[in-house]
Motif scaffolding. Structure first.
Motif, mmCIF file in Angstrom:
data_model
loop_
_atom_site.group_PDB
_atom_site.id
_atom_site.type_symbol
_atom_site.label_atom_id
_atom_site.label_comp_id
_atom_site.label_asym_id
_atom_site.label_seq_id
_atom_site.Cartn_x
_atom_site.Cartn_y
_atom_site.Cartn_z
ATOM 1 N N ARG A 72 -23.074 -26.722 6.415
ATOM 2 C CA ARG A 72 -23.468 -27.744 7.384
ATOM 3 C C ARG A 72 -24.621 -28.598 6.867
ATOM 4 O O ARG A 72 -25.513 -28.088 6.182
ATOM 5 C CB ARG A 72 -23.911 -27.074 8.692
ATOM 6 C CG ARG A 72 -22.806 -26.333 9.392
ATOM 7 C CD ARG A 72 -22.140 -27.209 10.398
ATOM 8 N NE ARG A 72 -20.902 -26.574 10.893
ATOM 9 C CZ ARG A 72 -20.058 -27.194 11.706
ATOM 10 N NH1 ARG A 72 -20.287 -28.419 12.101
ATOM 11 N NH2 ARG A 72 -18.959 -26.582 12.106
ATOM 12 N N CYS A 73 -24.585 -29.857 7.229
ATOM 13 C CA CYS A 73 -25.668 -30.784 6.900
ATOM 14 C C CYS A 73 -26.880 -30.440 7.773
ATOM 15 O O CYS A 73 -26.734 -30.278 8.980
ATOM 16 C CB CYS A 73 -25.212 -32.208 7.159
ATOM 17 S SG CYS A 73 -26.527 -33.416 7.018
ATOM 18 N N PRO A 74 -28.084 -30.326 7.177
ATOM 19 C CA PRO A 74 -29.254 -29.986 7.992
ATOM 20 C C PRO A 74 -29.692 -31.125 8.918
ATOM 21 O O PRO A 74 -30.450 -30.889 9.854
ATOM 22 C CB PRO A 74 -30.335 -29.673 6.954
ATOM 23 C CG PRO A 74 -29.899 -30.376 5.723
ATOM 24 C CD PRO A 74 -28.404 -30.437 5.759
ATOM 25 N N ARG A 75 -29.222 -32.361 8.669
ATOM 26 C CA ARG A 75 -29.638 -33.475 9.523
ATOM 27 C C ARG A 75 -28.687 -33.687 10.706
ATOM 28 O O ARG A 75 -29.116 -33.780 11.838
ATOM 29 C CB ARG A 75 -29.751 -34.770 8.709
ATOM 30 C CG ARG A 75 -30.233 -35.941 9.555
ATOM 31 C CD ARG A 75 -30.847 -37.041 8.749
ATOM 32 N NE ARG A 75 -29.849 -37.775 7.981
ATOM 33 C CZ ARG A 75 -30.171 -38.772 7.156
ATOM 34 N NH1 ARG A 75 -31.419 -39.124 6.981
ATOM 35 N NH2 ARG A 75 -29.227 -39.379 6.476
ATOM 36 N N CYS A 76 -27.370 -33.779 10.435
ATOM 37 C CA CYS A 76 -26.440 -34.118 11.524
ATOM 38 C C CYS A 76 -25.640 -32.902 12.002
ATOM 39 O O CYS A 76 -24.912 -33.005 12.974
ATOM 40 C CB CYS A 76 -25.498 -35.232 11.079
ATOM 41 S SG CYS A 76 -24.371 -34.771 9.762
ATOM 42 N N ASP A 77 -25.771 -31.775 11.311
ATOM 43 C CA ASP A 77 -25.090 -30.525 11.675
ATOM 44 C C ASP A 77 -23.559 -30.610 11.568
ATOM 45 O O ASP A 77 -22.854 -29.781 12.112
ATOM 46 C CB ASP A 77 -25.519 -30.048 13.068
ATOM 47 C CG ASP A 77 -25.381 -28.532 13.202
ATOM 48 O OD1 ASP A 77 -25.679 -27.821 12.224
ATOM 49 O OD2 ASP A 77 -24.963 -28.072 14.282
ATOM 50 N N ARG A 92 -23.608 -36.964 -1.182
ATOM 51 C CA ARG A 92 -24.157 -37.384 0.113
ATOM 52 C C ARG A 92 -23.319 -36.795 1.235
ATOM 53 O O ARG A 92 -22.114 -36.606 1.077
ATOM 54 C CB ARG A 92 -24.140 -38.907 0.230
ATOM 55 C CG ARG A 92 -25.201 -39.576 -0.594
ATOM 56 C CD ARG A 92 -25.268 -41.055 -0.289
ATOM 57 N NE ARG A 92 -26.293 -41.691 -1.096
ATOM 58 C CZ ARG A 92 -27.588 -41.729 -0.764
ATOM 59 N NH1 ARG A 92 -27.988 -41.177 0.359
ATOM 60 N NH2 ARG A 92 -28.467 -42.306 -1.549
ATOM 61 N N CYS A 93 -23.969 -36.549 2.385
ATOM 62 C CA CYS A 93 -23.255 -36.071 3.566
ATOM 63 C C CYS A 93 -22.212 -37.118 3.962
ATOM 64 O O CYS A 93 -22.504 -38.313 3.984
ATOM 65 C CB CYS A 93 -24.242 -35.847 4.705
ATOM 66 S SG CYS A 93 -23.444 -35.474 6.271
ATOM 67 N N LEU A 94 -21.008 -36.677 4.267
ATOM 68 C CA LEU A 94 -19.935 -37.610 4.616
ATOM 69 C C LEU A 94 -20.126 -38.192 6.013
ATOM 70 O O LEU A 94 -19.414 -39.105 6.411
ATOM 71 C CB LEU A 94 -18.574 -36.910 4.528
ATOM 72 C CG LEU A 94 -18.143 -36.453 3.133
ATOM 73 C CD1 LEU A 94 -16.812 -35.742 3.194
ATOM 74 C CD2 LEU A 94 -18.061 -37.626 2.162
ATOM 75 N N HIS A 95 -21.091 -37.678 6.768
ATOM 76 C CA HIS A 95 -21.292 -38.157 8.139
ATOM 77 C C HIS A 95 -22.559 -39.000 8.274
ATOM 78 O O HIS A 95 -22.530 -40.063 8.856
ATOM 79 C CB HIS A 95 -21.336 -36.962 9.100
ATOM 80 C CG HIS A 95 -20.104 -36.126 9.011
ATOM 81 N ND1 HIS A 95 -18.994 -36.368 9.760
ATOM 82 C CD2 HIS A 95 -19.783 -35.069 8.207
ATOM 83 C CE1 HIS A 95 -18.041 -35.499 9.439
ATOM 84 N NE2 HIS A 95 -18.504 -34.696 8.508
ATOM 85 N N CYS A 96 -23.685 -38.521 7.723
ATOM 86 C CA CYS A 96 -24.943 -39.253 7.910
ATOM 87 C C CYS A 96 -25.524 -39.760 6.587
ATOM 88 O O CYS A 96 -26.596 -40.354 6.584
ATOM 89 C CB CYS A 96 -25.967 -38.375 8.627
ATOM 90 S SG CYS A 96 -26.610 -37.032 7.631
ATOM 91 N N ALA A 97 -24.830 -39.529 5.472
ATOM 92 C CA ALA A 97 -25.226 -40.033 4.144
ATOM 93 C C ALA A 97 -26.529 -39.423 3.618
ATOM 94 O O ALA A 97 -27.153 -39.979 2.710
ATOM 95 C CB ALA A 97 -25.294 -41.554 4.114
HETATM 96 ZN ZN ZN Z 1 -25.200 -35.229 7.675
#
Ligand code: ZN
Length: 120
Positions: A72-77, A92-97
């Motif tokens: 999981r991304c620590p920023r957008c989960d 990069r995170c595919l959701h929040c970059a």
């Molecule tokens: Zn993210």
């Protein structure tokens, strides 16, 4: 994409470390295939050895991909490397970059005294 309040990227460090570990595991498994297969093919009973190496490698690869998919991304989960059914091991995170090295970059950009004045 949701709005995010500005947060010190260093706070994401534990989550990003976990993502980096799983990425390393995935790439290590992928690149271990060739040397492992070369060793197997050098042995006298190479057919059995190559079959064994392939079977072990494919199981380890599935494990590595599953672990990289669910991290999981620590920023957008959201899942860092997965968007819908698509697995893309980008940096990069595919959701929040969020970049996989955002914590390291923030530490480099920050001067030692800015650390104390910029705190919320
Ligand atoms: Zn993210």
């Amino acid at each position: 994409m949701e709005e995010h309040k500005p947060v010190d990227p260093i706070e994401y460090q534990p989550g990003l470390k976990k993502i980096r570990k799983r990425r390393w595991f995935l790439w290590a498994i992928i690149f271990a295939y060739l040397p492992a297969m070369m060793v197997a093919l050098d042995s006298p009973n190479y057919r059995a050895r190559a079959t064994f190496v392939f079977a072990v490698w494919i199981v380890l690869l599935i494990i590595a991909v599953v672990f990289a998919c669910i991290v999981r991304c620590p920023r957008c989960d959201e899942c860092f490397h997965t968007h819908g059914p698509t697995f893309l091991p980008f940096r990069r995170c595919l959701h929040c970059a969020l970049h996989v090295n955002a914590d390291k970059r923030a530490a480099e950009a920050e001067s030692p005294d800015a650390k104390y004045t910029n705190k919320k």
